[in-house]
Write a protein that holds these residues in place. Structure first.
Motif, PDB file in Angstrom:
ATOM      1  N   ALA A 268       0.830  -1.198   0.000  1.00 23.46           N
ATOM      2  CA  ALA A 268       0.000   0.000   0.000  1.00 23.46           C
ATOM      3  C   ALA A 268       0.870   1.255   0.000  1.00 23.46           C
ATOM      4  N   GLU A 269       1.934   1.224   0.783  1.00 22.26           N
ATOM      5  CA  GLU A 269       2.850   2.367   0.838  1.00 22.26           C
ATOM      6  C   GLU A 269       3.550   2.568  -0.499  1.00 22.26           C
ATOM      7  N   LEU A 270       3.964   1.475  -1.126  1.00 19.58           N
ATOM      8  CA  LEU A 270       4.614   1.555  -2.430  1.00 19.58           C
ATOM      9  C   LEU A 270       3.664   2.095  -3.494  1.00 19.58           C
ATOM     10  N   ALA A 271       2.389   1.756  -3.366  1.00 16.35           N
ATOM     11  CA  ALA A 271       1.405   2.153  -4.377  1.00 16.35           C
ATOM     12  C   ALA A 271       1.154   3.656  -4.392  1.00 16.35           C
ATOM     13  N   ARG A 272       1.505   4.334  -3.318  1.00 18.12           N
ATOM     14  CA  ARG A 272       1.222   5.771  -3.234  1.00 18.12           C
ATOM     15  C   ARG A 272       1.894   6.548  -4.360  1.00 18.12           C
ATOM     16  N   THR A 273       3.088   6.119  -4.747  1.00 14.46           N
ATOM     17  CA  THR A 273       3.843   6.864  -5.769  1.00 14.46           C
ATOM     18  C   THR A 273       4.312   5.944  -6.883  1.00 14.46           C
ATOM     19  N   GLU A 274       3.568   4.877  -7.155  1.00 16.11           N
ATOM     20  CA  GLU A 274       3.980   3.937  -8.186  1.00 16.11           C
ATOM     21  C   GLU A 274       3.803   4.532  -9.583  1.00 16.11           C
ATOM     22  N   THR A 275       4.703   4.161 -10.482  1.00 12.94           N
ATOM     23  CA  THR A 275       4.632   4.623 -11.863  1.00 12.94           C
ATOM     24  C   THR A 275       3.555   3.830 -12.611  1.00 12.94           C
ATOM     25  N   PRO A 276       3.032   4.390 -13.715  1.00 13.90           N
ATOM     26  CA  PRO A 276       1.963   3.705 -14.449  1.00 13.90           C
ATOM     27  C   PRO A 276       2.360   2.305 -14.932  1.00 13.90           C
ATOM     28  N   ASN A 277       3.599   2.127 -15.385  1.00 13.77           N
ATOM     29  CA  ASN A 277       4.046   0.834 -15.912  1.00 13.77           C
ATOM     30  C   ASN A 277       4.825   0.083 -14.840  1.00 13.77           C
ATOM     31  N   ALA A 278       4.146  -0.258 -13.772  1.00  8.58           N
ATOM     32  CA  ALA A 278       4.798  -0.926 -12.639  1.00  8.58           C
ATOM     33  C   ALA A 278       5.222  -2.335 -13.016  1.00  8.58           C
ATOM     34  N   THR A 279       6.104  -2.899 -12.198  1.00  7.45           N
ATOM     35  CA  THR A 279       6.491  -4.285 -12.433  1.00  7.45           C
ATOM     36  C   THR A 279       5.289  -5.192 -12.216  1.00  7.45           C
ATOM     37  N   ARG A 280       5.259  -6.293 -12.947  1.00  9.08           N
ATOM     38  CA  ARG A 280       4.118  -7.213 -12.851  1.00  9.08           C
ATOM     39  C   ARG A 280       4.012  -7.802 -11.452  1.00  9.08           C
ATOM     40  N   VAL A 281       5.166  -8.131 -10.854  1.00 10.85           N
ATOM     41  CA  VAL A 281       5.119  -8.733  -9.523  1.00 10.85           C
ATOM     42  C   VAL A 281       4.489  -7.777  -8.526  1.00 10.85           C
ATOM     43  N   PHE A 282       4.782  -6.481  -8.664  1.00 10.58           N
ATOM     44  CA  PHE A 282       4.170  -5.493  -7.783  1.00 10.58           C
ATOM     45  C   PHE A 282       2.660  -5.478  -7.966  1.00 10.58           C
ATOM     46  N   GLN A 283       2.213  -5.399  -9.227  1.00 11.46           N
ATOM     47  CA  GLN A 283       0.792  -5.271  -9.479  1.00 11.46           C
ATOM     48  C   GLN A 283       0.021  -6.507  -9.044  1.00 11.46           C
ATOM     49  N   TRP A 284       0.582  -7.688  -9.266  1.00 16.70           N
ATOM     50  CA  TRP A 284      -0.077  -8.917  -8.837  1.00 16.70           C
ATOM     51  C   TRP A 284      -0.338  -8.903  -7.333  1.00 16.70           C
ATOM     52  N   TYR A 285       0.725  -8.632  -6.579  1.00 22.00           N
ATOM     53  CA  TYR A 285       0.594  -8.672  -5.129  1.00 22.00           C
ATOM     54  C   TYR A 285      -0.245  -7.522  -4.608  1.00 22.00           C
ATOM     55  N   TYR A 286      -0.070  -6.352  -5.200  1.00 23.87           N
ATOM     56  CA  TYR A 286      -0.822  -5.211  -4.683  1.00 23.87           C
ATOM     57  C   TYR A 286      -2.321  -5.384  -4.915  1.00 23.87           C
ATOM     58  N   ASP A 287      -2.714  -5.915  -6.062  1.00 29.34           N
ATOM     59  CA  ASP A 287      -4.136  -6.081  -6.345  1.00 29.34           C
ATOM     60  C   ASP A 287      -4.827  -6.910  -5.259  1.00 29.34           C
ATOM     61  N   VAL A 288      -4.123  -7.907  -4.726  1.00 23.01           N
ATOM     62  CA  VAL A 288      -4.700  -8.755  -3.686  1.00 23.01           C
ATOM     63  C   VAL A 288      -4.608  -8.086  -2.322  1.00 23.01           C
ATOM     64  N   THR A 289      -3.424  -7.574  -1.987  1.00 25.95           N
ATOM     65  CA  THR A 289      -3.263  -7.015  -0.652  1.00 25.95           C
ATOM     66  C   THR A 289      -4.061  -5.725  -0.462  1.00 25.95           C
ATOM     67  N   ALA A 290      -4.376  -5.024  -1.537  1.00 25.82           N
ATOM     68  CA  ALA A 290      -5.227  -3.837  -1.408  1.00 25.82           C
ATOM     69  C   ALA A 290      -6.597  -4.223  -0.873  1.00 25.82           C
ATOM     70  N   GLU A 291      -7.061  -5.407  -1.271  1.00 24.49           N
ATOM     71  CA  GLU A 291      -8.348  -5.879  -0.754  1.00 24.49           C
ATOM     72  C   GLU A 291      -8.282  -6.085   0.762  1.00 24.49           C
ATOM     73  N   VAL A 292      -7.129  -6.542   1.234  1.00 20.87           N
ATOM     74  CA  VAL A 292      -6.956  -6.788   2.662  1.00 20.87           C
ATOM     75  C   VAL A 292      -7.091  -5.490   3.435  1.00 20.87           C
ATOM     76  N   LEU A 293      -6.414  -4.451   2.964  1.00 24.53           N
ATOM     77  CA  LEU A 293      -6.394  -3.195   3.700  1.00 24.53           C
ATOM     78  C   LEU A 293      -7.763  -2.509   3.721  1.00 24.53           C
ATOM     79  N   ARG A 294      -8.586  -2.785   2.716  1.00 24.18           N
ATOM     80  CA  ARG A 294      -9.918  -2.197   2.701  1.00 24.18           C
ATOM     81  C   ARG A 294     -10.794  -2.781   3.813  1.00 24.18           C
ATOM     82  N   GLU A 295     -10.462  -4.004   4.242  1.00 20.51           N
ATOM     83  CA  GLU A 295     -11.283  -4.676   5.249  1.00 20.51           C
ATOM     84  C   GLU A 295     -10.587  -4.784   6.603  1.00 20.51           C
ATOM     85  N   GLN A 296      -9.333  -4.402   6.669  1.00 18.50           N
ATOM     86  CA  GLN A 296      -8.554  -4.571   7.910  1.00 18.50           C
ATOM     87  C   GLN A 296      -8.637  -3.313   8.759  1.00 18.50           C
ATOM     88  N   PRO A 297      -8.864  -3.413  10.069  1.00 20.51           N
ATOM     89  CA  PRO A 297      -8.876  -2.242  10.937  1.00 20.51           C
ATOM     90  C   PRO A 297      -7.588  -1.448  10.811  1.00 20.51           C
TER      91      PRO A 297
END
Length: 303
Positions: A268-297
């Motif tokens: 989530a912290e990395l996503a704050r200033t990520e470039t449009p053409n991010a690495t695939r590994v970043f986007q894969w993991y972020y897409d899932v973990t972003a869901e976690v943070l939306r539901e996590q206290p």
């Protein structure tokens, strides 16, 4: 032959050169060689290491390339892209377990196969699939899991042409070597201490990455890429052997859940200033973990 060249210094993650190259693939399936060499140098790798690795990957058909040296552009082939993509549903299930929304139903799932020697390759592939899905061996050809896996195993058996040799069953009453309670069985069947050690290491790396990202002086683009790759590598290293046992079978609190929450905070912290053409590994993991943070206290994020 496995690529054993890697860097390990104080607090650094051990990263094989091949893993580094694969982790640098961007959303458009390219790798900027200048960025690749810059990150490799930050990790302590030499240009020669990187050149030899690229040469091997191109010879294997994993990449094509245009240009030379640091001005080159690498292109991941379809085979490479498909092989590297993580099991997204597996990751989602992992975080749902951590949040306590995938309670255990009390069922032990068992799989057994007796594939003849004449189909040895299929037999080995079936065994590897079962172990990858978190199965623990009980005795010859018999494996157990605490999670639903019937559909995946049946699909693998059909693809390998060994359905007639596969048996699937479930039970709530399992006795192995005198162990019967769920936690006693989990301790007997899976290496919980080793799994915990891997997640302790992951938590340490995630906390270091988070401190660096939140420091008064922000990291450079090359440093950010390095942090992403270190985090993704250690995340995969801790997750690969993890059978994702239900929380009911694990020590409380379980270090795995804490480590993975810290990883989600890093992405989530990395996503704050990520470039449009991010690495695939970043986007894969972020897409899932972003869901976690939306539901996590908010009070539990990044601990």
């Amino acid at each position: 032959m496995p690529d054993s060249s890697a860097i390990q210094d104080s607090g650094a993650v051990e990263i094989p050169t091949r893993t580094l190259v694969e982790s640098m693939i961007r959303q458009d399936s390219t790798i900027d060689a200048g960025e690749l060499y810059a990150v490799a140098n930050t990790l302590g790798m030499t240009d020669q290491q990187v050149r030899l690795c690229i040469k091997r990957l191109v010879a294997e058909g994993q990449f094509t390339h245009e240009g030379r040296g640091r001005k080159a552009v690498l292109y991941a082939t379809d085979r490479t892209r498909g092989a590297l993509e993580p099991d997204i549903e597996f990751l989602r299930y992992m975080y749902r377990q951590d949040r306590g929304v995938e309670p255990w139903d009390g069922q032990w799932r068992l799989a057994a196969f007796g594939i003849p020697e004449t189909a040895r390759q299929a037999r080995d592939a079936m065994r590897d699939t079962i172990i990858r899905l978190g199965g623990a061996p009980i005795q010859g050809g018999l494996y157990v899991s605490a999670n639903p896996w019937e559909d995946r195993i049946a699909t693998a058996a059909a693809e390998l042409g060994v359905t007639e040799h596969l048996t699937l069953l479930s039970t709530t009453d399992l006795l192995i070597g005198g162990a019967r309670t769920p936690r006693a069985l989990a301790e007997r069947l899976w290496p919980l201490d080793r799994l915990a050690a891997g997640h302790i290491r992951l938590l340490e790396v995630a906390q270091r990455v988070l401190r660096t990202l939140r420091a008064a002086t922000p990291p450079t683009p090359t440093q950010r890429l390095t942090l992403q790759i270190e985090l993704g590598t250690e995340f995969a290293r801790a997750l690969d052997p993890d059978p994702l046992l239900p929380p009911e079978l694990l020590p409380r609190p379980w270090i795995g859940a804490q480590a993975r929450a810290a990883v989600a905070a890093c992405w989530a912290e990395l996503a704050r200033t990520e470039t449009p053409n991010a690495t695939r590994v970043f986007q894969w993991y972020y897409d899932v973990t972003a869901e976690v943070l939306r539901e996590q206290p908010a009070s539990t994020r990044g601990r």
